[in-house]
Design a protein around this motif. Structure first.
Motif, PDB file in Angstrom:
ATOM      1  N   ARG A  10       0.812  -1.211   0.000  1.00 46.26           N
ATOM      2  CA  ARG A  10       0.000   0.000   0.000  1.00 46.26           C
ATOM      3  C   ARG A  10       0.855   1.277   0.000  1.00 46.26           C
ATOM      4  NH1 ARG A  10      -2.909  -4.101   1.952  1.00 46.26           N
ATOM      5  NH2 ARG A  10      -5.185  -4.122   1.728  1.00 46.26           N
ATOM      6  N   CYS A  11       2.077   1.174   0.497  1.00 48.42           N
ATOM      7  CA  CYS A  11       2.971   2.339   0.460  1.00 48.42           C
ATOM      8  C   CYS A  11       3.335   2.731  -0.966  1.00 48.42           C
ATOM      9  CB  CYS A  11       4.278   2.042   1.212  1.00 48.42           C
ATOM     10  SG  CYS A  11       4.133   2.195   2.992  1.00 48.42           S
ATOM     11  N   VAL A  12       3.402   1.762  -1.869  1.00 49.02           N
ATOM     12  CA  VAL A  12       4.009   2.076  -3.165  1.00 49.02           C
ATOM     13  C   VAL A  12       3.123   1.791  -4.372  1.00 49.02           C
ATOM     14  CG1 VAL A  12       6.338   1.804  -2.252  1.00 49.02           C
ATOM     15  CG2 VAL A  12       5.221  -0.159  -3.327  1.00 49.02           C
ATOM     16  N   VAL A  13       1.901   1.313  -4.148  1.00 46.43           N
ATOM     17  CA  VAL A  13       1.017   1.152  -5.306  1.00 46.43           C
ATOM     18  C   VAL A  13      -0.274   1.925  -5.107  1.00 46.43           C
ATOM     19  CG1 VAL A  13       1.890  -1.151  -5.902  1.00 46.43           C
ATOM     20  CG2 VAL A  13      -0.193  -0.936  -4.512  1.00 46.43           C
ATOM     21  N   GLN A  14      -0.930   2.186  -6.217  1.00 48.76           N
ATOM     22  CA  GLN A  14      -2.239   2.795  -6.210  1.00 48.76           C
ATOM     23  C   GLN A  14      -3.102   2.001  -7.181  1.00 48.76           C
ATOM     24  OE1 GLN A  14      -1.925   7.156  -5.583  1.00 48.76           O
ATOM     25  NE2 GLN A  14       0.204   6.964  -6.197  1.00 48.76           N
ATOM     26  N   PRO A  49       5.590   6.546   8.864  1.00 46.84           N
ATOM     27  CA  PRO A  49       4.334   7.278   9.076  1.00 46.84           C
ATOM     28  C   PRO A  49       3.219   6.844   8.124  1.00 46.84           C
ATOM     29  CG  PRO A  49       6.197   8.796   9.096  1.00 46.84           C
ATOM     30  CD  PRO A  49       6.741   7.453   8.702  1.00 46.84           C
ATOM     31  N   MET A  50       3.571   6.515   6.882  1.00 47.53           N
ATOM     32  CA  MET A  50       2.542   6.036   5.953  1.00 47.53           C
ATOM     33  C   MET A  50       1.978   4.693   6.407  1.00 47.53           C
ATOM     34  SD  MET A  50       4.172   7.097   2.263  1.00 47.53           S
ATOM     35  CE  MET A  50       2.888   6.298   1.289  1.00 47.53           C
ATOM     36  N   GLN A 104      -0.656   5.184   8.868  1.00 49.54           N
ATOM     37  CA  GLN A 104      -1.934   5.606   8.290  1.00 49.54           C
ATOM     38  C   GLN A 104      -2.655   4.423   7.640  1.00 49.54           C
ATOM     39  OE1 GLN A 104      -3.209   8.515   8.887  1.00 49.54           O
ATOM     40  NE2 GLN A 104      -1.341   9.160   9.939  1.00 49.54           N
ATOM     41  N   ILE A 105      -1.893   3.606   6.943  1.00 51.50           N
ATOM     42  CA  ILE A 105      -2.475   2.421   6.300  1.00 51.50           C
ATOM     43  C   ILE A 105      -3.125   1.534   7.355  1.00 51.50           C
ATOM     44  CG2 ILE A 105      -1.841   0.277   5.098  1.00 51.50           C
ATOM     45  CD1 ILE A 105       0.415   2.066   3.748  1.00 51.50           C
ATOM     46  N   ASN A 164       2.662   6.079  -2.625  1.00 54.72           N
ATOM     47  CA  ASN A 164       1.219   6.307  -2.658  1.00 54.72           C
ATOM     48  C   ASN A 164       0.900   7.693  -2.072  1.00 54.72           C
ATOM     49  OD1 ASN A 164      -1.527   6.340  -1.451  1.00 54.72           O
ATOM     50  ND2 ASN A 164      -1.650   4.313  -2.365  1.00 54.72           N
ATOM     51  N   GLN A 165       0.342   8.556  -2.919  1.00 54.50           N
ATOM     52  CA  GLN A 165       0.151   9.951  -2.521  1.00 54.50           C
ATOM     53  C   GLN A 165      -0.956  10.124  -1.469  1.00 54.50           C
ATOM     54  OE1 GLN A 165       2.342  12.431  -3.652  1.00 54.50           O
ATOM     55  NE2 GLN A 165       3.338  10.551  -4.317  1.00 54.50           N
ATOM     56  N   PHE A 187      -1.788   8.088   1.053  1.00 54.73           N
ATOM     57  CA  PHE A 187      -1.298   7.824   2.413  1.00 54.73           C
ATOM     58  C   PHE A 187      -0.231   8.842   2.819  1.00 54.73           C
ATOM     59  CE2 PHE A 187      -2.855   3.458   1.303  1.00 54.73           C
ATOM     60  CZ  PHE A 187      -3.906   3.471   2.205  1.00 54.73           C
ATOM     61  N   LEU A 188       0.532   9.307   1.816  1.00 49.31           N
ATOM     62  CA  LEU A 188       1.538  10.337   2.118  1.00 49.31           C
ATOM     63  C   LEU A 188       0.847  11.608   2.622  1.00 49.31           C
ATOM     64  CD1 LEU A 188       4.546  11.042   2.090  1.00 49.31           C
ATOM     65  CD2 LEU A 188       4.276  11.837  -0.263  1.00 49.31           C
ATOM     66  N   MET A 217      -2.033  11.765   4.075  1.00 53.03           N
ATOM     67  CA  MET A 217      -2.612  11.493   5.406  1.00 53.03           C
ATOM     68  C   MET A 217      -1.597  11.726   6.525  1.00 53.03           C
ATOM     69  SD  MET A 217      -5.018   8.061   5.128  1.00 53.03           S
ATOM     70  CE  MET A 217      -5.495   7.979   6.872  1.00 53.03           C
ATOM     71  N   THR A 218      -0.324  11.479   6.234  1.00 48.08           N
ATOM     72  CA  THR A 218       0.680  11.629   7.300  1.00 48.08           C
ATOM     73  C   THR A 218       0.815  13.092   7.722  1.00 48.08           C
ATOM     74  OG1 THR A 218       2.583  11.964   5.827  1.00 48.08           O
ATOM     75  CG2 THR A 218       2.063   9.690   6.413  1.00 48.08           C
TER      76      THR A 218
END
Lengths: 396, 396
Positions: free
Chosen positions: A115-119, A271-272, A275-276, B3-4, B6-7, B9-10
C-alpha cells in the motif's frame, strides 16, 4: 447486504489447506505419526529458550501497563530501536528506529509495503514459483499481481520473461529469497542484475520501482550458501520480515517493514504505514511479543534440522531419478513430478500416505512441494514410502 | 512511486495524539504527576491477576508449537469455543465457535465487520459524538461514513436526524455504547427503537441493514446502569469486542467479531472474515494472548476506579456550572465547553496543566472530552486546577 466478493471467495478451497485437513483426518485413522505430512510450512522446532525466558522475565519485571499497554502506532519503541541496531550491525546499513514499522508477521508487513508504493490500477510483478497467498494479499490493494514465468533450470530469475513484462504500470517487484516453494536462494549475481535492470527502468519510466523483499526464511540457509541482503544492492527496497520461521513463533504474528534509509521518501514510509494501519485494522502486533523478541533478537531456534531433512530428501529424490534443484535454504523442496499433471501425481501419492502439494497454485505446472519441517525420524521413515510410491506407480 | 493518498494522510495531525505528546513533554518539565493528562483512553488499572497466572502456566504447560504455532485463520479453536460459550451463557444467544472470529482488538474487528457488509459506494451511518478513528476505518473499505448529528440533551440517538439520513445506500449502522466520548449508555428504549426503525427500512429497501455494534466498554458500566446487549434486539447484528479495556491489555490487541446466529448469512461471516484477513494482512491475533485470555474470560481488571473518578469529576463539573450528561459507563465524560470554540477552551486549560480534548473531531462542536483512566489521587488534585481555570479564565 453481505459483500458478494468475499462470499464468493469462501467457496474457493485452498489446495494446501485441504491437504492439511486430509492429513489430520487420515492421522485419526492410522496415527498421525504414520502420515508423511509434507503439506504445511509450520515450524517443527521449539522456540529459542531465550525467548521463553524473556517472557518469564517480562511477566515478573514489568508493570502491567508497561507490558500490556498500547504500543505507539509504529510499534514498541525499544523493539524498533533494537531491530534497527541489529540490522545496521549485521548488514552495514544505517537503519534507525524511524525506518522500522512493527507488523503482524510477514503478511502484515507485505500488506503495508504494497500500500505504500502502489495505487489503483498499478502492477506488481513477482516470479514463479511464488507463494500463492501473494494473490489475495495484492488483490485488496487495487493493484494487480502479475507472475513472471519460472526459470525451471535453476529457479533463479527468468530475466528474458521479466524484461518483457516490465512496463510503466509496474511500481513494485516482489521477491522471496530463500524461496517458498523452491527453497532456492537468489545469487548475488541475480540480485545485482535485478537491481541494474530496475535502475535502468526507473530512469526510462521516470518513477521509482520498489523491490518488496519478503524474507521470512533469511536465517534458514544451508551450508555454504550466503543469502544476499537485497537492500544492500538496491536503494528503493522495502524489506518485509517475520520471526515466524527463525524463532518458530508463527502464531504470535511478529514481523516488520524495514525501509532502506536510501529509498525514496525513506522517512515517510513508517508514518505512511501508520496511516495504512488505521484502515486495515492492523494496529500493532502484541506488545508482550514485541518486547520478548527484542530481548533475544539475535537468537534463532535450532534450525539445523531443516538442513538434515533436506539432505535426506534431496539424496533420495535424486537417487529415484527426480529432476530437482537443490535448495539453498527454507524448509521446502520443489521436485518435478513424474507425470505432467502434478495434481494426479500428488493424488496417487496419498495412497502411500505421502502428503505432497501440487505446484499449480505456485505458478509452475508439473512440480510438487514438500514442506520438510517435520521430525527427521519421520522424514527417514517417509523414504520407504516414497520408494514404494515411485516403484509401484511409475515402475522406477 | 509512493502512494500519494497515504503520504497526504501523514500530514494531518491527530489532535488527541498531539495533546498526548504535549502532556508527555510538559511532564518532563514539571513532573508527569503534575500534568492532569486527560487526553488518552489508555487503561490505568492492572490486568486481572488471573491473566498473568494464565500466561505463566501456559509457558510451563504447553509445548512450543501448541503455544506459539499457527492459529487456524479464524483464531485459536479453544478461544473461539470459550468465547461463544461465555456469550451464550451471559446473553442467552446460541453462539457457537462458528460465529466467532478472533481479531486484533476492536479495530481489527471493525475492519472485518465493515468489509463483510459493505461494498464500494455504500454508506455506513454512525451517531455523533463518535470515535474519530471510525473515519479512517471506513475510508479504506470503499464505503462512506456519514454522521448523524447528536442529541445533545441526552446523547441518546437523534432519531429525527437519523431517519432523514437513512437511504437505500445504507448497508450498516455503526453504534458504540457505552460511548466514547460521551460515556453514555444507550437505553433499552433507544436500542429497541433503532431495531424497529431498521427492520422497517430493511423491508422498504429489500436488503439487510446490519448493526455493527462496537462494544469495548461493555463491562465498564456504573451503578444501576444495565448495558443492553444489542444482538438480543436485532438479528442482523455483528458485535465487535475488544479485551483492551475490560482486561487492561490494549497493547496485546485481542478482540473478536461475533455474528448473531440469527443474522443473514450467519455461517458465512467467519469464513468471509478469513478471506478479508488475507488481504488486510491481519491473520489472527497472537496465539499466546488468545489462549491466556480464554483461561480467564469471565475476569476483568478492577474497573471500580473509573466510577470513583467519574463521580469526583461529575460532581465538580456540575458544581462549577458545566452542562454535562452523567456517564453511565466507560472512562470518558463529555461536558460542554465554557465558550463556543472548544479548541480555544482546551488551549486555555493547558495553562493549568489540564489536558482536555476539544470535541470537534468527535462530530459535536463546543464540547470537550476527559479520559479519566488516571489515578484517583491525580483526579482529586486536578479538581483544584479545574477550579482555578474556570475562575481565572471565565470568572466563575
Amino acid at each position: 447486504m453481505i459483500n458478494q466478493y468475499f462470499l464468493e471467495m469462501t467457496k474457493a478451497p485452498s489446495v494446501i489447506r485441504a491437504l492439511s485437513v486430509y492429513a489430520t483426518e487420515r492421522g485419526k485413522e492410522i496415527g498421525y505419526e504414520n502420515v508423511f505430512d509434507y503439506s504445511l510450512g509450520n515450524p517443527s522446532v521449539p522456540v529459542p529458550e531465550e525467548l521463553t525466558r524473556a517472557m518469564d522475565e517480562l511477566l515478573k519485571e514489568k508493570t502491567s501497563s508497561e507490558l500490556h499497554g498500547y504500543s505507539p502506532n509504529p510499534g514498541n519503541p525499544e523493539s524498533r530501536k533494537v531491530t534497527a541496531a541489529y540490522l545496521a550491525k549485521k548488514y552495514g546499513i544505517p537503519y534507525t528506529m524511524d525506518h522500522i514499522f512493527m507488523t503482524s508477521g510477514a503478511a502484515g508487513a507485505l500488506a503495508h509495503a504494497f500500500r505504500c508504493v502502489v495505487q489503483e490500477g498499478d502492477e506488481i510483478l513477482t516470479f514463479a514459483p511464488y507463494f500463492p497467498e501473494y494473490q489475495p494479499y495484492v488483490n485488496q490493494t487495487g493493484a494487480t499481481l502479475k507472475v513472471v514465468p519460472a526459470n525451471t533450470e535453476t529457479f533463479q530469475i527468468n530475466f528474458a520473461a521479466f524484461e518483457e513484462m516490465l512496463n510503466e504500470k509496474v511500481q513494485a517487484v516482489l521477491i522471496n529469497s530463500p524461496n517458498n516453494p523452491s527453497g532456492i536462494v537468489y545469487s548475488e549475481e541475480t540480485i545485482q542484475k535485478l537491481a541494474d535492470t530496475l535502475r535502468a527502468k526507473e530512469k526510462e519510466y521516470g518513477h521509482e520501482i520498489f523491490i518488496i523483499s519478503d524474507e521470512p526464511y533469511r536465517e534458514i540457509a544451508f551450508a555454504g550458501v550466503e543469502v544476499p541482503y537485497v537492500a544492500k544492492y538496491y536503494d528503493n527496497t522495502l524489506t518485509c520480515y517475520s520471526y515466524s520461521k527463525s524463532m518458530s513463533i508463527p502464531g504470535e504474528r511478529l514481523g516488520y517493514v524495514a525501509a532502506n534509509p536510501t529509498c525514496k521518501n525513506a522517512m515517510d514510509i513508517v508514518p505512511m504505514c501508520c496511516q495504512i494501519s488505521r484502515g486495515t485494522g492492523h494496529n500493532c502486533p502484541a506488545s508482550m511479543i514485541q518486547q520478548a523478541v527484542a530481548r533475544c533478537i539475535d537468537k534463532t531456534s535450532d534450525l539445523s534440522v531443516y538442513e538434515t531433512n533436506m539432505n535426506i530428501l534431496y539424496k533420495e529424490l535424486v537417487d529415484l531419478g527426480f529432476t530437482v534443484v537443490k535448495p539453498g535454504g527454507t524448509f521446502y523442496i520443489f521436485p518435478k513430478a513424474l507425470e505432467d499433471d502434478a495434481k494426479v501425481f500428488c493424488e496417487k501419492a496419498k495412497k502411500y500416505d505421502l502428503i505432497l502439494v501440487p505446484s499449480d497454485s505456485f505458478g509452475v505446472p508439473g512440480y510438487f512441494r514438500m514442506a520438510y519441517c517435520v521430525d527427521t525420524e519421520k522424514v527417514e521413515r517417509s523414504v520407504e514410502a516414497l520408494r514404494r510410491f515411485v516403484k509401484e506407480e511409475y515402475g522406477r
